[in-house]
Design an enzyme around this catalytic site. Structure first.
Site: not given
Length: 258
Positions: A68, A113, A116, A136
């Site tokens: 992100a 992300g 992911e 994270e």
């Protein structure tokens, strides 16, 4: 016939005759970090894929994706963060459930992300210098785009905890040993290999491939994705979450509470 066009921060290369839709993350100045527009573009393109699409390849050039866009987190706007998190949840679910195989071609880094999104794909081809990680926790947060759930489903709870808690960056060879990666190829050859495999799959029965994907992926559909996203949103407003994001933006060590 090849059809190439630019959709904001995603390059779309559709080989209509072969049935292969190649999507390239195209935000190199941000290491392909996802903002809301990029997330929504990918979802829209996959949902609106050309008729006859039989395989989707997702790549990102020399650096797959840094996750992100931290600038979104740094602004601290909970509405904006929530909107990005919800849209990302839709994206990874779209990748995981679209009734065609999705191949992620990972060069460089797939972090946060970006990892992911790759985890939601059906196959991952990695360049031998690629690395994968969910950093994270170092920001006082947790993965919120399916990472805690899909990683656990794919490598088991103990290993998933180790990878996430220590913010490990897994080299391609280790990711292959864990079963996260299907094939490791020389750096720079990843996209070509993914497209080669896509061509092979495109010649198979589309209905059989769709059924296989649905059956094999079924075990992941009941996982606690909504709980994961809710926890992420709670941590954004916690003292550690605020400090972790601020420290990352300011490029300093985080000072978490005791």
């Amino acid at each position: 016939m090849n059809e190439t066009l630019m959709a904001e921060t995603v390059t779309v290369d559709a080989d209509v005759d072969a049935g292969v839709l190649h999507l390239v993350l195209n935000r190199p100045e941000k290491r392909n970090a996802f903002d809301l527009g990029m997330v929504r573009s990918l979802t829209r393109i996959i949902d609106g894929r050309p008729p006859g699409t039989r395989v989707i390849v997702l790549s990102g050039g020399a650096f797959f994706c840094a996750g992100a866009d931290i600038a979104v987190y740094g602004r601290g706007d909970q509405g904006e963060i929530g909107e990005l998190t919800r849209a990302a949840g839709v994206l990874v679910e779209t990748i995981a459930t679209v009734p065609v195989p999705v191949i992620a071609a990972v060069e460089g880094m797939a972090l946060g992300g970006g990892f992911e999104v790759a985890l939601a794909a059906d196959l991952i081809i990695a360049g031998d210098t690629a690395k994968f990680g969910l950093p994270e926790v170092s920001l006082g947060l947790v993965p919120g785009w399916g990472g805690t759930q899909r990683l656990t489903a794919q490598v088991g709870g103990r290993k998933a905890k180790e990878i996430i808690m220590f913010g490990q960056r897994l080299p391609a060879a280790q990711a292959w040993e864990l079963g996260l990666v299907n094939e490791v190829v020389p750096a720079g050859a990843c996209r070509e290999r993914a497209l080669e495999l896509a061509g092979q799959l495109a010649g198979s029965s589309a209905s059989a491939l769709a059924a296989t994907k649905e059956l094999v992926s079924g075990a992941e559909q009941a996982l606690a994705y909504s709980d994961e996203r809710a926890t992420l949103m709670e941590l954004f407003t916690s003292a550690d979450g605020i400090e972790g994001v601020a420290a990352f933006v300011q490029k300093r060590p985080a000072q978490f509470g005791r």
